[in-house]
Every structure is written in C-alpha cells, then in structure tokens.
Design an enzyme around this catalytic site. Sequence first.
Site, PDB file in Angstrom:
ATOM      1  N   GLY A  30     -18.327 -11.572  14.676  1.00 28.38           N
ATOM      2  CA  GLY A  30     -17.831 -10.494  13.811  1.00 28.38           C
ATOM      3  C   GLY A  30     -17.078 -11.019  12.608  1.00 28.38           C
ATOM      4  N   ARG A  34     -20.634 -12.810   3.626  1.00 26.53           N
ATOM      5  CA  ARG A  34     -21.958 -13.008   3.025  1.00 26.53           C
ATOM      6  C   ARG A  34     -22.798 -14.066   3.754  1.00 26.53           C
ATOM      7  NH1 ARG A  34     -21.998 -15.168  -1.810  1.00 26.53           N
ATOM      8  NH2 ARG A  34     -19.757 -15.385  -2.022  1.00 26.53           N
ATOM      9  N   HIS A  36     -22.955 -14.443   7.027  1.00 29.05           N
ATOM     10  CA  HIS A  36     -23.661 -13.705   8.097  1.00 29.05           C
ATOM     11  C   HIS A  36     -24.770 -12.844   7.502  1.00 29.05           C
ATOM     12  CE1 HIS A  36     -19.533 -14.061  10.079  1.00 29.05           C
ATOM     13  NE2 HIS A  36     -20.339 -14.649  10.948  1.00 29.05           N
ATOM     14  N   GLN A  60     -15.060 -20.155  24.347  1.00 32.33           N
ATOM     15  CA  GLN A  60     -15.167 -21.266  23.401  1.00 32.33           C
ATOM     16  C   GLN A  60     -13.856 -21.543  22.657  1.00 32.33           C
ATOM     17  OE1 GLN A  60     -18.376 -19.043  21.199  1.00 32.33           O
ATOM     18  NE2 GLN A  60     -17.420 -19.932  19.391  1.00 32.33           N
TER      19      GLN A  60
HETATM   20  O1  PAF Z   1     -20.896 -19.273  15.334  1.00 29.22           O
HETATM   21  C1  PAF Z   1     -20.356 -18.336  15.984  1.00 29.22           C
HETATM   22  O2  PAF Z   1     -19.917 -17.333  15.430  1.00 29.22           O
HETATM   23  C2  PAF Z   1     -20.207 -18.467  17.498  1.00 29.22           C
HETATM   24  O3  PAF Z   1     -19.949 -19.778  17.876  1.00 29.22           O
HETATM   25  C3  PAF Z   1     -21.411 -17.906  18.268  1.00 29.22           C
HETATM   26  C4  PAF Z   1     -22.684 -18.668  17.949  1.00 29.22           C
HETATM   27  C5  PAF Z   1     -21.600 -16.442  17.928  1.00 29.22           C
HETATM   28  C6  PAF Z   1     -21.181 -18.011  19.767  1.00 29.22           C
HETATM   29  O4  PAF Z   1     -20.054 -17.315  20.160  1.00 29.22           O
END
Ligand code: PAF
Length: 519
Positions: A30, A34, A36, A60
């Site tokens: 989220g 730009r 994304h 993570q």
């Molecule tokens: O790059 C990211 O935003 C995150 O590491 C991902 C690939 C969505 C995994 O949580």
Amino acid sequence: MRLFTTTAGLRCYLERDCSGKDIGLVPTMGALHRGHLSLIERSRRENAITIVSIFVNPLQFGPTEDFGCYPRPLEADRQLCEQIGVDAIFAPTASDLYGNCLPTGAMSDQLTHVVPPTAMTSVLCGSSRKGHFQGVATVVTKLLNLVQPKRAYFGQKDAQQLAIVKRMVADLNMPVEIVGCPIIREESGLALSSRNQYLTPLQKDQASVLYRALQQAQKAFEAGECDCTVLIEVVKSELAAVNDIQVEYIELVHPTRLTPLEKIDDGGLLAIAARVGSTRLIDNVLLQHRKPIVAIDGPAGVGKSTVTRQVAKALGLMHLDTGAMYRAVTWQAMQTGIDLEDESAIAELVSQSQISLTTNEEGDAAPRVWVDGEDITQAIRALEVTANVSAIAAQKSVRFELVKQQQRWGSKGGIVAEGRDIGTHVFPDAELKIFLTASAQERARRRQKDLKDQNLPNVSLEQLERDIQERDRRDSTRAIAPLRKAEDAIEIITDGLSAAQVTERIINLYHQQVTAAHF
Ligand code: PAF
C-alpha cells in the site's frame, strides 16, 4: 472495482469472475505511488484482470523496524486503484492471511516459512534485516498460491527482493512469470518509495545524492571501469558531498545470483542502503555491457523477415529468427514421429532439445539453425514443416519454452528479432520497437507476385486480400501471443516502399534513438 478483505471473498471472485482469464498480480504494502502505478499499468497492458494486493506483512519487519508506523492509507489507495482501472484489491487482515499463527516479529515458530538461498539473503539488505527475505518469500508464496496469477509484477528498486522471488519461483516450479519493472524516480533522481513520506523536504533533497552517486559510478563503468573497489570509491566520494547520510552498505553483486563481485564481466548490480535521519532508503543501478535490442513486429506478409535480416546485417547485430526456432521444434517433432497434437510429448521434447542459431557467414541469408549439434537450416524449410509449424507454434508450452530461450539470448542484447509479440511480450524493454504494417491490398499484390516468381498457381487479388484479412483477424484475437502494436512502437506503413527503403528507415531510427541514448 472490487475490494476483498478476506481470502474467502477473493477465492469466490477468482472462481466466478476470472476463470480462464490471464491474471496479473501486483503485490504491494500500500501507500501507493507512481512506482506502483507503473507496475499496475504494465499488468493492465499484459493481462485481462489486474489484482493489487495491499498487505503490510508483519513477517518481513524486524522487531525494531517501522511495522507499527508504516503508512496505511487504504481509502486513498482504493481511489487510485479505481482510477487506474484495477479490477480488484485484495487487502486481507494479518489474522485472515496467517490464521492464529499471527507472527509478531520477523519470525514465527508457529508458521511454515519459505527460506530463500542463504547466498542471496546474506548480502545487501539481508545482512542487517535478518529474516526479512524469509518473510517476503513466505507472503509472496501465499499470495501467488491464492491468486494463481499468470504474471506478477515487482519493482527493480527492490532488486534483491526481485532476484530472490525470481529464484524462488524457478526453484519451486511455481507456474507464474515474474516481471521486473524499472525504477521510477522523482525529478531529483530520488527513487520513489512509500518510505519517502517520512522525509522532510530538506532530507528529500539530501537523499537525491544516492542516485547521483550511483550515476557517477555508472559513468565510470561506461568509460571502461569494471573494478569493484574503484566503482565503490566513486560512489563514496560523491556521497561525501552531503552531510547527514549514514551509509549502511554499498555493494556490487551479480545481478541474479547476488554473489559479491570483484570486477564486472557480464553485468553487476551496484546497490546502496543509507539512512537519512532515521529513514532507511535503498537504491541501485544495473551495470551491464548490454547491446541494444530491436524488436520488429507486424502482420503476416509485410516483409518482416527480409527487413529484419537486412537491419541485423547493417547494424552488425544478431538476427534472432524466432520463426526458425518454431520450425526447428516442428522438424524435430516430425523426425521423432511424435503425434503433433500430443502437447505434453512436444513440451518434453522442446525442453530437452538445444536449439541454437549462428550468423550465416554471408550475413544476408537467414541464420544457420542447429538442433543438438545438427545443422538443420535447409531441412526446416521443407514444405511439410511449413504445413505444420503454425499448429506447433500455437501450443502454449512450446511458446513458453521458446520465449524463455529467446529471452536468455536477449539478456546480453545485440539482437534484432521479429514476430508478433516481440515488443509486447518477449522483449518489452527493447530499445527500439518497430511495427511494420501495410494495407491488405498491398500485401495481396506482393503475395501474388511471390506466387508468380515461384511458378505457383495464380490466386486472384480479391481472394488473397480476403485471406489476409482473415489471417489478421485470427492473429490479433488469438489467446496466445496476439498481434498487437506495443504502445511505444514506431509504426511504419510499407505501402509503396521497397524492403531496402524500409530497412534504411529503421537504421536511421536506430541511429537517432538508440545510438545517441545508449553509447
Ligand atoms: O515490495 C513490497 O512492497 C513487499 O515486500 C511485498 C512484495 C508486497 C511483500 O510484502
């Protein structure tokens, strides 16, 4: 646009609305920007359905990292996705995705983890973010298993993540294509990131030095410097011009294996992580002696093969004759007596055989074609091969395998390739994309002349024109590798032009657009 917050809702949508359609997945956490949006746009171009996942994955984040304050502007993200034509957002809660194994730190002893190779996780960000890439690999695996997309899109900014996901998908035979997309930058050069929101205007300005420093190293590399220590020194001295940057690492590694390099042979990934204030930023550049790729697409009977051959010869590049590769598979299948409709037997054959193309000494003829060491250049032009090649080329597994081989050839660049989907699918990053076309009347006239030159029975112009229109319709509507002009392709209408004139135009375009930008 649909928004699903549970796996149950998503599953139902996939079954009811997406069955049989190509899905592109853009996994995100989220706070869309730009960068994304460029992934989403690419997915929309290449798939019937685009699903964006939005999930801030606790697995993570390390215990001292920014999980708690990571931005979560779901409503703004939803509006952006809606505007840009996303079909569905999947934004599950952590308990929905992980059940009662809800992890609180970078690891949970209640959960199956996907463990990427240590060689890839012990360098770059992996050395300070313990468990991070296990968390990424685990959540990406879950998302891929749930959505079962045909393609999934990741930014090159997280180059280590991209390399690890690609490796994981290959090692675990996951049926998805991982598409890496270029870094999108602000005008200052700062790579876009959701974490840029943490920066003050002054810090943003300071942070732009990261890319300037990488660019200096790129210039040194382009001037012939390949030594790791020297390239890293170049980065350090540029960074020294700005106060308040705390470098975590500057490393040069192999772009796909991520092993540390002392010097660059084929290519290297030069990556940096640094803190500006308390915000951790990463950036990278690919240093590659890669020659350009020219993609020439267009409908049947437009003279692509002749032009491609001539362009390759004039530019001293290799002619990647993809048509010859499909002929080679067809020839081999006929030789071994396999039923040409037995797709699985042909899939086995194509993945075991070694097709290679070598430039013909004269340069102006088609390249020589070899299968498992045997020269089959002549054999693949036989009429029986011609009669069967389209059926073989329409098989999904044949296309999949041969596109992989073509992309392997293309990884070092220096090729001119022709087809229907070279610029849209095989080499979407080709430096020059040409779309050759001509009216159906012109192509019918050319075809009639060819028939006459080869002493074959005459066919009326009207009939030829109808056949050509029907072929165009089939080629542009078929499910696999449909004929489509890439958005950034230059169209050349060849009515009234000879092959030599078309070749000359392409060579001029190459010099104007590629040579100037590339060297
Ligand atoms: O790059 C990211 O935003 C995150 O590491 C991902 C690939 C969505 C995994 O949580």
